[in-house]
Design a protein around this motif. Structure first.
Motif, mmCIF file in Angstrom:
data_model
loop_
_atom_site.group_PDB
_atom_site.id
_atom_site.type_symbol
_atom_site.label_atom_id
_atom_site.label_comp_id
_atom_site.label_asym_id
_atom_site.label_seq_id
_atom_site.Cartn_x
_atom_site.Cartn_y
_atom_site.Cartn_z
ATOM 1 N N TYR A 268 0.510 2.007 -43.323
ATOM 2 C CA TYR A 268 1.906 1.605 -43.494
ATOM 3 C C TYR A 268 2.317 0.433 -42.600
ATOM 4 C CZ TYR A 268 2.505 6.253 -45.642
ATOM 5 O OH TYR A 268 2.410 7.373 -46.441
ATOM 6 N N VAL A 269 1.469 0.041 -41.664
ATOM 7 C CA VAL A 269 1.908 -0.933 -40.660
ATOM 8 C C VAL A 269 0.829 -1.982 -40.394
ATOM 9 C CG1 VAL A 269 3.459 0.692 -39.498
ATOM 10 C CG2 VAL A 269 1.078 0.545 -38.773
ATOM 11 N N GLY A 270 1.267 -3.094 -39.807
ATOM 12 C CA GLY A 270 0.346 -4.095 -39.288
ATOM 13 C C GLY A 270 -0.566 -4.724 -40.324
ATOM 14 N N GLU A 271 -1.798 -4.991 -39.892
ATOM 15 C CA GLU A 271 -2.735 -5.732 -40.738
ATOM 16 C C GLU A 271 -3.083 -4.986 -42.015
ATOM 17 O OE1 GLU A 271 -6.971 -5.754 -39.345
ATOM 18 O OE2 GLU A 271 -6.112 -4.861 -37.531
ATOM 19 N N TYR A 272 -3.127 -3.649 -41.955
ATOM 20 C CA TYR A 272 -3.495 -2.886 -43.149
ATOM 21 C C TYR A 272 -2.364 -2.904 -44.169
ATOM 22 C CZ TYR A 272 -7.181 -1.428 -39.995
ATOM 23 O OH TYR A 272 -8.225 -1.428 -39.113
ATOM 24 N N PHE A 273 -1.138 -2.838 -43.692
ATOM 25 C CA PHE A 273 0.009 -2.991 -44.584
ATOM 26 C C PHE A 273 -0.040 -4.350 -45.268
ATOM 27 C CE2 PHE A 273 4.185 -5.071 -44.884
ATOM 28 C CZ PHE A 273 4.777 -4.316 -45.878
ATOM 29 N N GLU A 274 -0.277 -5.408 -44.493
ATOM 30 C CA GLU A 274 -0.293 -6.758 -45.053
ATOM 31 C C GLU A 274 -1.403 -6.909 -46.087
ATOM 32 O OE1 GLU A 274 1.885 -9.027 -44.667
ATOM 33 O OE2 GLU A 274 3.038 -8.146 -43.040
ATOM 34 N N GLU A 275 -2.564 -6.388 -45.770
ATOM 35 C CA GLU A 275 -3.693 -6.478 -46.702
ATOM 36 C C GLU A 275 -3.414 -5.701 -47.976
ATOM 37 O OE1 GLU A 275 -8.502 -5.440 -46.760
ATOM 38 O OE2 GLU A 275 -7.343 -5.230 -44.898
ATOM 39 N N ALA A 276 -2.862 -4.497 -47.817
ATOM 40 C CA ALA A 276 -2.624 -3.637 -48.973
ATOM 41 C C ALA A 276 -1.530 -4.183 -49.879
ATOM 42 C CB ALA A 276 -2.274 -2.227 -48.510
ATOM 43 N N ILE A 277 -0.427 -4.650 -49.300
ATOM 44 C CA ILE A 277 0.688 -5.082 -50.143
ATOM 45 C C ILE A 277 0.342 -6.367 -50.890
ATOM 46 C CG2 ILE A 277 1.993 -6.476 -48.463
ATOM 47 C CD1 ILE A 277 4.520 -4.982 -49.593
ATOM 48 N N LYS A 278 -0.477 -7.209 -50.296
ATOM 49 C CA LYS A 278 -0.945 -8.408 -51.001
ATOM 50 C C LYS A 278 -1.717 -8.012 -52.256
ATOM 51 C CE LYS A 278 -3.784 -12.547 -50.247
ATOM 52 N NZ LYS A 278 -4.855 -12.259 -51.230
ATOM 53 N N GLU A 279 -2.609 -7.036 -52.115
ATOM 54 C CA GLU A 279 -3.392 -6.559 -53.263
ATOM 55 C C GLU A 279 -2.487 -5.908 -54.311
ATOM 56 O OE1 GLU A 279 -6.593 -6.712 -53.980
ATOM 57 O OE2 GLU A 279 -7.701 -7.071 -52.115
ATOM 58 N N GLN A 280 -1.489 -5.175 -53.861
ATOM 59 C CA GLN A 280 -0.574 -4.510 -54.789
ATOM 60 C C GLN A 280 0.189 -5.522 -55.628
ATOM 61 O OE1 GLN A 280 1.809 -1.585 -52.498
ATOM 62 N NE2 GLN A 280 0.026 -1.458 -51.161
ATOM 63 N N ILE A 281 0.735 -6.529 -54.990
ATOM 64 C CA ILE A 281 1.504 -7.554 -55.721
ATOM 65 C C ILE A 281 0.619 -8.272 -56.737
ATOM 66 C CG2 ILE A 281 2.729 -9.748 -55.460
ATOM 67 C CD1 ILE A 281 3.865 -8.610 -52.811
ATOM 68 N N GLU A 282 -0.593 -8.602 -56.341
ATOM 69 C CA GLU A 282 -1.518 -9.258 -57.268
ATOM 70 C C GLU A 282 -1.822 -8.366 -58.456
ATOM 71 O OE1 GLU A 282 -4.943 -10.408 -55.035
ATOM 72 O OE2 GLU A 282 -3.907 -12.028 -53.968
ATOM 73 N N TRP A 283 -1.986 -7.062 -58.197
ATOM 74 C CA TRP A 283 -2.270 -6.097 -59.276
ATOM 75 C C TRP A 283 -1.079 -5.949 -60.203
ATOM 76 C CZ3 TRP A 283 -6.635 -3.581 -60.840
ATOM 77 C CH2 TRP A 283 -6.506 -2.452 -61.642
ATOM 78 N N PHE A 284 0.100 -5.806 -59.628
ATOM 79 C CA PHE A 284 1.316 -5.625 -60.439
ATOM 80 C C PHE A 284 1.607 -6.865 -61.274
ATOM 81 C CE2 PHE A 284 3.017 -2.710 -56.831
ATOM 82 C CZ PHE A 284 2.196 -1.682 -57.262
ATOM 83 N N ASP A 285 1.276 -8.030 -60.756
ATOM 84 C CA ASP A 285 1.507 -9.269 -61.513
ATOM 85 C C ASP A 285 0.775 -9.271 -62.845
ATOM 86 O OD1 ASP A 285 3.233 -10.387 -59.666
ATOM 87 O OD2 ASP A 285 1.716 -11.690 -58.743
ATOM 88 N N LYS A 286 -0.349 -8.552 -62.897
ATOM 89 C CA LYS A 286 -1.190 -8.550 -64.114
ATOM 90 C C LYS A 286 -0.732 -7.511 -65.128
ATOM 91 C CE LYS A 286 -5.202 -9.821 -61.300
ATOM 92 N NZ LYS A 286 -6.506 -9.341 -60.785
ATOM 93 N N ILE A 287 0.138 -6.579 -64.719
ATOM 94 C CA ILE A 287 0.553 -5.500 -65.615
ATOM 95 C C ILE A 287 1.603 -5.984 -66.608
ATOM 96 C CG2 ILE A 287 1.746 -3.251 -65.694
ATOM 97 C CD1 ILE A 287 0.409 -2.587 -63.036
#
Length: 287
Positions: A268-287
């Motif tokens: 939920y925080v820091g570098e892992y949050f940043e890495e995860a949310i970037k992947e999520q946005i990219e995934w959602f963009d394709k839906i």
């Protein structure tokens, strides 16, 4: 971005909710409905997710389950009731004037991740899912590493606690620190005790564990026909990382598994949050 607070009724309980609306020029006409996990509230980690999603063009809805946060009702984790809250929010999203033209994406974390996977196996109007640090089988998840004797002892203990409730009408209420006794959870509760004192004040029936043990979506995964993005914390001490592997292996729809070298709450925080949310946005963009 505009934030609107609103309420809906979910089986006579008043749910406190928020809409994070993207700017008109950036709008992607997709709503992300965010579902938190065990004893969480929408104001704990969700605002920073919602703001990032809204700035990326998504409308976002967050809420507190009945009995938690600012929502009315008894503070008790009954999965069927919480799933019903999500179903009622889906109906609201479909008809709300700010959101009615949007595709619906379900976002779930921890216990909420299981909920959104279950709902996606049943509801055809869902366009995609993100589920992180969750599980497919409560009993399997909660008894990882137990031998046969320890397993039987555990099951009997939980049944005896529930029997006492139904026989004597007495609930054994415990604070979250007692229910979430692993080291990662204890550290998390200690770190956020001043920002969110409600966490330490929350008490739940020990029979809650029986409700969680009875949750199982093993056979539902094959019925999910939409894109699913999964987030796994490889050092998760709350929900077994093997459960994320099981979910991924048994999905038959388009899927992707993200793996992070962190514990349950670090996602939920820091570098892992940043890495995860970037992947999520990219995934959602394709839906």
């Amino acid at each position: 971005m505009e934030i609107k607070e609103f309420t809906i009724y979910s089986e006579r309980n008043l749910l406190n909710c928020k809409k994070y609306l993207s700017n008109e020029k950036d709008k992607k006409y997709k709503t992300i409905l965010m579902c938190h996990g065990f004893a969480g509230t929408q104001d704990l980690f969700f605002p920073k997710y919602a703001e990032r999603f809204a700035n990326a063009g998504y409308d976002v809805v967050t809420f507190d389950y009945n009995g938690f946060g600012k929502s009315s009702g008894e503070t008790e984790i009954v999965p069927a009731n919480q799933i019903n809250d999500i179903l009622n929010l889906i109906l609201f999203v479909k008809k709300d004037e700010d959101l009615t033209d949007n595709k619906i994406i379900l976002w779930g974390t921890s216990l909420g991740g299981l909920y959104v996977l279950k709902i996606a196996s049943l509801k055809k109007e869902i366009a995609g899912i993100y589920a992180q640090i969750t599980f497919a089988n409560g009993l399997r998840n909660n008894t990882v590493g137990l031998d046969c004797d320890a397993f039987e002892k555990y099951v009997n203990q939980i049944e005896n606690i529930k029997y006492k409730e139904i026989n004597e009408n007495k609930k054994l209420l415990l604070p979250l620190k007692r229910l979430l006794s692993d080291e990662q959870s204890k550290k998390f509760l200690d770190e956020y005790k001043e920002l969110f004192p409600i966490l330490l004040n929350t008490k739940l029936s020990l029979a809650t564990i029986k409700h969680i043990n009875e949750l199982k979506i093993d056979n539902d995964l094959k019925d999910i026909k939409i894109p699913v993005l999964l987030g796994k914390a490889k050092e998760d001490a709350v929900n077994s990382p093997n459960e994320m592997n099981f979910i991924f292996d048994n999905l038959t729809s388009e899927k992707k598994l993200l793996e992070f070298n962190c514990g349950h709450y670090e996602i939920y925080v820091g570098e892992y949050f940043e890495e995860a949310i970037k992947e999520q946005i990219e995934w959602f963009d394709k839906i």
